[in-house]
Design a protein around this motif. Sequence first.
Motif, PDB file in Angstrom:
ATOM      1  N   PRO A 130       0.773  -1.381   0.221  1.00 15.61           N
ATOM      2  CA  PRO A 130       0.387   0.067   0.038  1.00 15.61           C
ATOM      3  C   PRO A 130       0.773   1.578   0.118  1.00 15.61           C
ATOM      4  CG  PRO A 130      -0.557  -1.583   1.832  1.00 15.61           C
ATOM      5  CD  PRO A 130       0.943  -2.286   1.508  1.00 15.61           C
ATOM      6  N   ILE A 131       0.411   2.378  -0.902  1.00 20.07           N
ATOM      7  CA  ILE A 131       0.675   3.517  -0.640  1.00 20.07           C
ATOM      8  C   ILE A 131      -0.148   4.647  -0.091  1.00 20.07           C
ATOM      9  CG2 ILE A 131       1.876   5.273  -1.934  1.00 20.07           C
ATOM     10  CD1 ILE A 131       2.365   3.267  -4.315  1.00 20.07           C
ATOM     11  N   TYR A 132       0.271   5.349   1.142  1.00 22.39           N
ATOM     12  CA  TYR A 132      -0.180   6.278   2.073  1.00 22.39           C
ATOM     13  C   TYR A 132      -0.523   8.063   1.598  1.00 22.39           C
ATOM     14  CZ  TYR A 132      -1.512   2.351   4.565  1.00 22.39           C
ATOM     15  OH  TYR A 132      -1.997   0.826   5.216  1.00 22.39           O
ATOM     16  N   ARG A 136      -4.968   7.864   4.505  1.00 20.05           N
ATOM     17  CA  ARG A 136      -5.179   6.974   4.343  1.00 20.05           C
ATOM     18  C   ARG A 136      -4.475   6.284   2.454  1.00 20.05           C
ATOM     19  NH1 ARG A 136     -11.473   7.427   3.057  1.00 20.05           N
ATOM     20  NH2 ARG A 136     -12.274   8.131   4.838  1.00 20.05           N
ATOM     21  N   ALA A 137      -5.077   5.098   2.077  1.00 26.35           N
ATOM     22  CA  ALA A 137      -4.343   3.853   1.145  1.00 26.35           C
ATOM     23  C   ALA A 137      -4.976   5.137  -0.865  1.00 26.35           C
ATOM     24  CB  ALA A 137      -4.578   2.375   0.849  1.00 26.35           C
ATOM     25  N   VAL A 138      -4.436   5.145  -1.066  1.00 27.00           N
ATOM     26  CA  VAL A 138      -4.279   5.676  -2.153  1.00 27.00           C
ATOM     27  C   VAL A 138      -4.271   4.798  -3.672  1.00 27.00           C
ATOM     28  CG1 VAL A 138      -4.465   8.508  -1.304  1.00 27.00           C
ATOM     29  CG2 VAL A 138      -2.204   7.032  -2.311  1.00 27.00           C
ATOM     30  N   GLY A 139      -2.907   3.610  -3.376  1.00 27.09           N
ATOM     31  CA  GLY A 139      -2.952   2.589  -4.349  1.00 27.09           C
ATOM     32  C   GLY A 139      -2.320   1.981  -3.415  1.00 27.09           C
ATOM     33  N   CYS A 140      -1.392   0.532  -4.799  1.00 25.14           N
ATOM     34  CA  CYS A 140      -0.850   0.204  -3.996  1.00 25.14           C
ATOM     35  C   CYS A 140       0.312  -0.313  -5.568  1.00 25.14           C
ATOM     36  CB  CYS A 140      -1.467  -1.570  -3.570  1.00 25.14           C
ATOM     37  SG  CYS A 140      -2.277  -0.865  -2.446  1.00 25.14           S
ATOM     38  N   THR A 199       6.613  10.916  -3.885  1.00 23.12           N
ATOM     39  CA  THR A 199       6.413   9.355  -2.744  1.00 23.12           C
ATOM     40  C   THR A 199       7.132   8.950  -1.750  1.00 23.12           C
ATOM     41  OG1 THR A 199       4.518   9.011  -4.277  1.00 23.12           O
ATOM     42  CG2 THR A 199       5.394   7.254  -2.527  1.00 23.12           C
ATOM     43  N   ILE A 200       7.390   9.080  -0.740  1.00 22.56           N
ATOM     44  CA  ILE A 200       8.419   8.813  -0.473  1.00 22.56           C
ATOM     45  C   ILE A 200       8.527   7.322  -0.501  1.00 22.56           C
ATOM     46  CG2 ILE A 200      10.309   9.070   1.863  1.00 22.56           C
ATOM     47  CD1 ILE A 200       9.465  11.967   0.035  1.00 22.56           C
ATOM     48  N   GLU A 201       9.479   6.936  -0.859  1.00 22.17           N
ATOM     49  CA  GLU A 201       9.865   5.086  -0.176  1.00 22.17           C
ATOM     50  C   GLU A 201      10.385   4.776   1.023  1.00 22.17           C
ATOM     51  OE1 GLU A 201      10.262   2.770  -4.246  1.00 22.17           O
ATOM     52  OE2 GLU A 201      11.765   3.548  -4.228  1.00 22.17           O
ATOM     53  N   GLU A 260       2.545  11.348   0.053  1.00 24.15           N
ATOM     54  CA  GLU A 260       1.984   9.996  -0.073  1.00 24.15           C
ATOM     55  C   GLU A 260       4.022   9.500   0.222  1.00 24.15           C
ATOM     56  OE1 GLU A 260       1.414   9.123  -4.392  1.00 24.15           O
ATOM     57  OE2 GLU A 260      -0.163  10.483  -3.999  1.00 24.15           O
ATOM     58  N   ALA A 261       3.174   8.272   1.513  1.00 23.52           N
ATOM     59  CA  ALA A 261       4.236   7.830   1.896  1.00 23.52           C
ATOM     60  C   ALA A 261       4.545   5.636   1.716  1.00 23.52           C
ATOM     61  CB  ALA A 261       4.767   7.736   2.861  1.00 23.52           C
ATOM     62  N   GLN A 262       4.882   5.065   1.837  1.00 23.12           N
ATOM     63  CA  GLN A 262       5.265   3.828   1.339  1.00 23.12           C
ATOM     64  C   GLN A 262       6.286   3.252   2.163  1.00 23.12           C
ATOM     65  OE1 GLN A 262       6.004   3.570  -2.971  1.00 23.12           O
ATOM     66  NE2 GLN A 262       5.904   0.794  -2.502  1.00 23.12           N
ATOM     67  N   GLY A 263       6.110   2.164   2.553  1.00 27.46           N
ATOM     68  CA  GLY A 263       7.208   1.545   3.550  1.00 27.46           C
ATOM     69  C   GLY A 263       6.661   0.120   4.231  1.00 27.46           C
ATOM     70  N   PHE A 264       8.119   0.281   5.282  1.00 26.83           N
ATOM     71  CA  PHE A 264       7.183  -1.384   6.507  1.00 26.83           C
ATOM     72  C   PHE A 264       6.247  -0.295   7.243  1.00 26.83           C
ATOM     73  CE2 PHE A 264      11.704  -3.614   4.783  1.00 26.83           C
ATOM     74  CZ  PHE A 264      10.689  -4.504   3.013  1.00 26.83           C
ATOM     75  N   LEU A 265       6.566   0.136   8.055  1.00 24.91           N
ATOM     76  CA  LEU A 265       6.197   1.252   8.977  1.00 24.91           C
ATOM     77  C   LEU A 265       4.353   0.707   8.672  1.00 24.91           C
ATOM     78  CD1 LEU A 265       6.322   2.456  11.648  1.00 24.91           C
ATOM     79  CD2 LEU A 265       5.226   4.871  10.209  1.00 24.91           C
ATOM     80  N   PHE A 266       4.328   0.174   7.425  1.00 25.92           N
ATOM     81  CA  PHE A 266       2.357   0.344   7.397  1.00 25.92           C
ATOM     82  C   PHE A 266       2.708  -0.631   7.206  1.00 25.92           C
ATOM     83  CE2 PHE A 266       4.114   4.716   5.469  1.00 25.92           C
ATOM     84  CZ  PHE A 266       3.490   5.895   6.650  1.00 25.92           C
ATOM     85  N   SER A 267       3.147  -1.472   5.999  1.00 23.99           N
ATOM     86  CA  SER A 267       3.020  -2.230   5.143  1.00 23.99           C
ATOM     87  C   SER A 267       3.927  -3.046   4.756  1.00 23.99           C
ATOM     88  CB  SER A 267       1.763  -2.898   4.661  1.00 23.99           C
ATOM     89  OG  SER A 267       1.750  -4.041   4.846  1.00 23.99           O
TER      90      SER A 267
END
Length: 281
Positions: free
Chosen positions: A46-48, A54-58, A231-233, A251-258
Amino acid sequence: VAKARTGNSWVRFDDEMDAAMRRRSDLERDLARALEAGEFVLHYQPIYDIASERAVGCEALIRWRSPSRGLVTPIEFIDIAEETGLIVDIGRWVLNEACGVAAGWPRSVGVAVNVSPVQFRNWAFLSDLGRALSASGLAAERLTLEITESLLIDDIEETVRMLERIRALGIKVSLDDFGTGYSNLGYLQRIPVDRIKVDASFVRRMLENEADAQIVAAVVRLSRGIGKRVTIEGIERVEQLEHVRALGADEAQGFLFSPGVPADELAALLAPRAGSRPSSA
Ligand code: C2E
Ligand code: MG
Ligand code: MG
Ligand code: MG
């Protein structure tokens, strides 16, 4: 062992070369069969949206479930798939699979697919895109292609033309791993992309290393300045999330979320609110 080596180093070197070449051709052979054997799977990360949480994409991430090798990560086989040309068929499968799965998600959630330069440099790729969308019924706006800077080095004019055609279909484009390639800042304002993804390598030591922090801050400012989302990976810690939130990243993406997860484990992560708050991750 040291003794056996002396005087035998050439023999050993040949043996090692042979072994490496055999490993490589075994891998090529297995990879060529993997698609038909149905051994590839996609995981989805997921990308938040940072503001709404909120998740806006995956992002769809390929894995190879090899009977003899176990679960193989893309780092171990994408290069070879590109060199052999297999990536064209694999990439087409990824596109169809990801669009088909995403069509079943909430409409506010899109899917991002990584595209190899080898796929992208062929105009037939446009018909692959069209077919993936029509077969799945996914709205074009919910599909994002992730491309890398390497595409900009070879033939910028051709790349721009292709990107324009892709975006004319309504598909979004992200520039992935930004900062790790041969970034030419002049290209950045010329290429039609919607979003820039800051590579995880800068984020990893951002809070400890001032130079990395400055790079992340500069890329966020630059992206926003030229009207692109950012987006920050690789966000693994709450402090990193708060840091990029303060910088104004989108947007943010990473193991913190999933991490990436199989499609059937996604439902909880995509539900509005539930599971989407980093504090509960
Ligand atoms: P990428 O597109 O930059 O994907 C992000 C990578 O970072 C993924 O690795 C993901 O699992 C990992 N990651 C996500 N969050 C974190 C985090 O918080 N910390 C750390 N340390 N890592 C994180 P993965 O799945 O191994 O994929 C590696 C690369 O392989 C991708 O990098 C992409 O370039 C390529 N790839 C993956 N799937 C495909 C595909 O379907 N087609 C093509 N052509 N390339 C793919
Ligand atoms: Mg990517
Ligand atoms: Mg990336
Ligand atoms: Mg990467």
